[in-house]
Design a protein around this motif. Structure first.
Motif, PDB file in Angstrom:
ATOM      1  N   ASP A 315       0.880  -1.221  -0.055  1.00 33.12           N
ATOM      2  CA  ASP A 315       0.235   0.102  -0.112  1.00 33.12           C
ATOM      3  C   ASP A 315       0.823   1.309  -0.113  1.00 33.12           C
ATOM      4  N   ALA A 316       1.815   1.381   0.944  1.00 33.50           N
ATOM      5  CA  ALA A 316       2.450   2.448   1.025  1.00 33.50           C
ATOM      6  C   ALA A 316       3.555   2.802  -0.326  1.00 33.50           C
ATOM      7  N   ALA A 317       3.818   1.706  -0.796  1.00 37.45           N
ATOM      8  CA  ALA A 317       4.779   1.768  -2.069  1.00 37.45           C
ATOM      9  C   ALA A 317       3.946   2.293  -3.370  1.00 37.45           C
ATOM     10  N   ALA A 318       2.481   1.915  -3.174  1.00 35.20           N
ATOM     11  CA  ALA A 318       1.526   2.274  -4.264  1.00 35.20           C
ATOM     12  C   ALA A 318       1.449   4.004  -4.222  1.00 35.20           C
ATOM     13  N   ILE A 319       1.412   4.342  -2.950  1.00 38.81           N
ATOM     14  CA  ILE A 319       1.127   5.824  -2.691  1.00 38.81           C
ATOM     15  C   ILE A 319       2.500   6.551  -3.179  1.00 38.81           C
ATOM     16  N   ALA A 320       3.412   5.961  -2.626  1.00 40.20           N
ATOM     17  CA  ALA A 320       4.999   6.457  -3.169  1.00 40.20           C
ATOM     18  C   ALA A 320       5.114   6.491  -4.577  1.00 40.20           C
ATOM     19  N   VAL A 321       4.532   5.536  -5.439  1.00 40.15           N
ATOM     20  CA  VAL A 321       4.668   5.812  -6.911  1.00 40.15           C
ATOM     21  C   VAL A 321       3.782   6.939  -7.415  1.00 40.15           C
ATOM     22  N   ALA A 322       2.504   6.939  -7.161  1.00 39.53           N
ATOM     23  CA  ALA A 322       1.695   8.211  -7.250  1.00 39.53           C
ATOM     24  C   ALA A 322       2.222   9.403  -7.185  1.00 39.53           C
ATOM     25  N   PRO A 355      -8.220  -3.515  -3.575  1.00 39.60           N
ATOM     26  CA  PRO A 355      -6.825  -3.561  -2.758  1.00 39.60           C
ATOM     27  C   PRO A 355      -6.202  -2.255  -2.481  1.00 39.60           C
ATOM     28  N   GLY A 356      -5.366  -2.140  -1.316  1.00 39.13           N
ATOM     29  CA  GLY A 356      -4.635  -0.898  -0.959  1.00 39.13           C
ATOM     30  C   GLY A 356      -3.286  -0.603  -1.790  1.00 39.13           C
ATOM     31  N   ASP A 357      -2.958  -1.847  -2.550  1.00 37.60           N
ATOM     32  CA  ASP A 357      -1.645  -1.655  -3.513  1.00 37.60           C
ATOM     33  C   ASP A 357      -2.104  -1.504  -4.901  1.00 37.60           C
ATOM     34  N   LEU A 358      -3.278  -0.737  -4.969  1.00 37.67           N
ATOM     35  CA  LEU A 358      -3.828  -0.732  -6.508  1.00 37.67           C
ATOM     36  C   LEU A 358      -3.662   0.726  -7.060  1.00 37.67           C
ATOM     37  N   LEU A 359      -3.057   1.029  -8.199  1.00 37.84           N
ATOM     38  CA  LEU A 359      -3.107   2.303  -8.560  1.00 37.84           C
ATOM     39  C   LEU A 359      -3.952   2.128  -9.895  1.00 37.84           C
ATOM     40  N   ARG A 360      -4.992   3.233 -10.101  1.00 36.11           N
ATOM     41  CA  ARG A 360      -5.914   3.036 -11.129  1.00 36.11           C
ATOM     42  C   ARG A 360      -5.042   4.143 -12.363  1.00 36.11           C
ATOM     43  N   LEU A 361      -5.202   3.717 -13.406  1.00 33.03           N
ATOM     44  CA  LEU A 361      -4.234   4.576 -14.460  1.00 33.03           C
ATOM     45  C   LEU A 361      -5.665   4.961 -15.795  1.00 33.03           C
ATOM     46  N   SER A 362      -5.653   6.035 -16.051  1.00 33.58           N
ATOM     47  CA  SER A 362      -6.593   6.453 -17.096  1.00 33.58           C
ATOM     48  C   SER A 362      -5.508   7.091 -18.035  1.00 33.58           C
ATOM     49  N   VAL A 363      -5.627   6.409 -19.254  1.00 32.55           N
ATOM     50  CA  VAL A 363      -4.719   6.882 -20.139  1.00 32.55           C
ATOM     51  C   VAL A 363      -5.265   7.875 -21.190  1.00 32.55           C
ATOM     52  N   GLY A 364      -4.395   9.057 -21.431  1.00 28.73           N
ATOM     53  CA  GLY A 364      -5.020  10.169 -22.200  1.00 28.73           C
ATOM     54  C   GLY A 364      -4.183  10.070 -23.606  1.00 28.73           C
ATOM     55  N   LEU A 365      -3.857  11.080 -24.142  1.00 28.24           N
ATOM     56  CA  LEU A 365      -3.592  11.320 -25.415  1.00 28.24           C
ATOM     57  C   LEU A 365      -2.074  11.577 -25.587  1.00 28.24           C
ATOM     58  N   GLU A 366      -1.189  11.585 -24.628  1.00 29.41           N
ATOM     59  CA  GLU A 366       0.294  11.993 -24.521  1.00 29.41           C
ATOM     60  C   GLU A 366       0.966  10.669 -25.357  1.00 29.41           C
ATOM     61  N   ASP A 367       2.111  10.869 -25.372  1.00 25.50           N
ATOM     62  CA  ASP A 367       3.101   9.839 -26.128  1.00 25.50           C
ATOM     63  C   ASP A 367       3.011   8.628 -25.425  1.00 25.50           C
ATOM     64  N   PRO A 368       2.734   7.539 -25.942  1.00 26.01           N
ATOM     65  CA  PRO A 368       2.838   6.493 -25.024  1.00 26.01           C
ATOM     66  C   PRO A 368       4.204   6.286 -24.535  1.00 26.01           C
ATOM     67  N   ASP A 369       5.107   6.486 -25.113  1.00 23.35           N
ATOM     68  CA  ASP A 369       6.651   6.304 -24.564  1.00 23.35           C
ATOM     69  C   ASP A 369       6.972   7.149 -23.363  1.00 23.35           C
ATOM     70  N   ASP A 370       6.444   8.371 -23.693  1.00 29.08           N
ATOM     71  CA  ASP A 370       6.443   9.253 -22.390  1.00 29.08           C
ATOM     72  C   ASP A 370       5.991   8.763 -21.136  1.00 29.08           C
ATOM     73  N   LEU A 371       4.707   8.205 -21.243  1.00 25.38           N
ATOM     74  CA  LEU A 371       3.777   7.890 -20.274  1.00 25.38           C
ATOM     75  C   LEU A 371       4.704   6.581 -19.531  1.00 25.38           C
ATOM     76  N   TYR A 372       5.002   5.730 -20.246  1.00 19.85           N
ATOM     77  CA  TYR A 372       5.825   4.556 -19.865  1.00 19.85           C
ATOM     78  C   TYR A 372       7.030   4.842 -19.050  1.00 19.85           C
ATOM     79  N   VAL A 373       7.897   6.060 -19.579  1.00 22.13           N
ATOM     80  CA  VAL A 373       9.099   6.027 -18.983  1.00 22.13           C
ATOM     81  C   VAL A 373       8.816   6.905 -17.575  1.00 22.13           C
ATOM     82  N   ASP A 374       7.644   7.771 -17.710  1.00 20.63           N
ATOM     83  CA  ASP A 374       7.199   8.173 -16.443  1.00 20.63           C
ATOM     84  C   ASP A 374       6.988   7.350 -15.257  1.00 20.63           C
ATOM     85  N   LEU A 375       5.990   6.571 -15.643  1.00 16.66           N
ATOM     86  CA  LEU A 375       5.711   5.422 -14.714  1.00 16.66           C
ATOM     87  C   LEU A 375       6.897   4.449 -14.209  1.00 16.66           C
ATOM     88  N   HIS A 376       7.851   4.200 -15.336  1.00 19.07           N
ATOM     89  CA  HIS A 376       9.077   3.372 -14.749  1.00 19.07           C
ATOM     90  C   HIS A 376       9.836   4.119 -13.848  1.00 19.07           C
TER      91      HIS A 376
END
Ligand SMILES: Cc1ncc(COP(=O)(O)O)c(C=O)c1O
Length: 383
Positions: A315-322, A355-376
């Motif tokens: 749970d805490a790691a999920a909040i830290a990722v966000a 679950p407390g370790d879950l992050l919901r992602l709503s995908v917009g219209l940005e470049d897909p690679d930019d979105l992945y790199v930011d998450l990574h």
């Protein structure tokens, strides 16, 4: 799926706003109707058919005809929010009605349904992806309404619309589908046997995160549908002219947005499955998802722009990722042009199946690679 789900025709309807134009100036883009009241003729009649803005608005009617076209509906009605649309059905129902509702669904509406007894109805929450569980919950001697959301928030559980329609109709019940996540681009519930489709038009239909709106679309103009229309007028929960005009504008690009968001979400899901900090990816497009086979049958051309990830660190790691993302916006809601991330359990509160370790992602219209790199980067930082 039938040929009504043909992407080209749905996209053509959306892009042309059912082809309406303004008859006096010949403007291609319709004006915004804001008048609260309408002139009477000296003979006391209302020649335009419009009387008062609480019940009808010409801009809203234009947007309603687009939604009816997109859903293959007899009629559609717009409301001041998705919640106003959904609750209006229950306020218009004969009492008592027994409601069978998905266990996993938008938490705000689930909370309202939990207290449905105060409106004279009863409710059973059921895992609606389990057809036998649905059959067991039916009370054949009572009026019934099935309420499903598919794919449903925030686990993206998939319910078989055609199978539920069959069970509902065999038991004299009606089937209502919250199709906010699928949109008419990917699924047309009425063509699969549903009676009423509901949308939080705040999300994909408008698509720009700048209005709150809701929609209902009906397969047939029944006595219940007429009561829904009357109830909306009495409550004053119709959509205003300006919001309806923005919605018209947003819907013109619905097909392009949803297709692109679905492609990006599928790409992100495939890459996140491999990520060492992610324990589970929930996305109906993945073969490993419990609802994948049904999703393949009832979603045409993509699996939507919503996915969730569960974080290995808890749970805490999920909040830290966000907290660590910079491109994704930390905000609730979904279906807009900008990508959003949300620690869902924080908003859903007690009793939520999220679950407390879950992050919901709503995908917009940005470049897909930019979105992945930011998450990574955020996943690595929080590891
Ligand atoms: C699936 C779903 N249905 C209905 C609603 C309610 O819609 P609104 O916020 O427009 O009232 C939401 C809101 O988040 C939702 O996610």
């Amino acid at each position: 799926m039938d040929d009504q789900t043909n992407f080209a025709s749905v996209q053509t309807l959306a892009a042309q706003g059912v082809g309406s134009h303004e008859p006096v100036t010949k403007a291609v883009i319709p004006p915004i109707h804001m008048s609260a009241t309408f002139l009477r003729d000296p003979d006391n009649g209302y020649p335009s058919g419009y009387v008062y803005g609480r019940t009808d608005n010409a801009s809203a009617q234009q947007a309603e005809s687009v939604i009816a076209g997109l859903e293959g509906a007899d009629e559609a009605l717009l409301f001041s929010s998705g919640m106003a649309a959904a609750t209006c059905i229950f306020l218009a129902l004969e009492r008592p009605t027994h409601i069978i509702a998905s266990q996993v669904m938008y938490w705000g509406f689930r909370s309202w349904l939990r207290e449905i007894a105060r409106y004279g109805h009863t409710v059973s929450f059921v895992e609606t992806s389990d057809l036998n569980a649905v059959r067991r919950a039916v009370r054949p001697r009572q009026a019934g309404l099935f309420w499903i959301e598919t794919p449903s928030n925030p686990l993206w559980t998939v319910t078989d619309i055609a199978a539920l329609a069959e069970i509902a109709h065999a038991n004299n019940a009606i089937l209502c589908v919250d199709s906010t996540v699928a949109t008419p681009i990917l699924t047309r519930p009425l063509s699969l046997g549903a009676d009423i489709v509901m949308h939080s038009a705040t999300k994909y239909l408008n698509g720009h995160s700048d209005i709150i709106a809701g929609a209902l679309a009906a397969a047939r103009n029944t006595a219940l549908w007429q009561r829904i229309r009357q109830t909306r007028g009495q409550l004053g929960s119709a959509l205003g002219g300006f919001e309806a005009w923005l919605l018209m504008r947003g819907m013109r690009t619905l097909g392009l947005r949803v297709r692109h968001q679905s492609l990006t979400a599928a790409m992100l899901a495939a890459r996140l499955v491999e990520h060492p900090e992610v324990s589970t990816v929930l996305y109906p497009g993945l073969e490993t998802h419990a609802g994948h086979a049904v999703a393949l049958r009832q979603m045409a051309g993509g699996f939507g722009g919503m996915l969730s990830i569960r974080i290995r660190g808890g749970d805490a790691a999920a909040i830290a990722v966000a907290a660590a993302v910079t491109l994704w916006k930390r905000a609730t809601s979904f279906g807009g042009i900008e990508s959003l991330i949300e620690h869902r359990a924080s908003i859903e509160g007690e009793g939520s199946p999220c679950p407390g370790d879950l992050l919901r992602l709503s995908v917009g219209l940005e470049d897909p690679d930019d979105l992945y790199v930011d998450l990574h980067r955020a996943l690595a930082a929080a590891a």
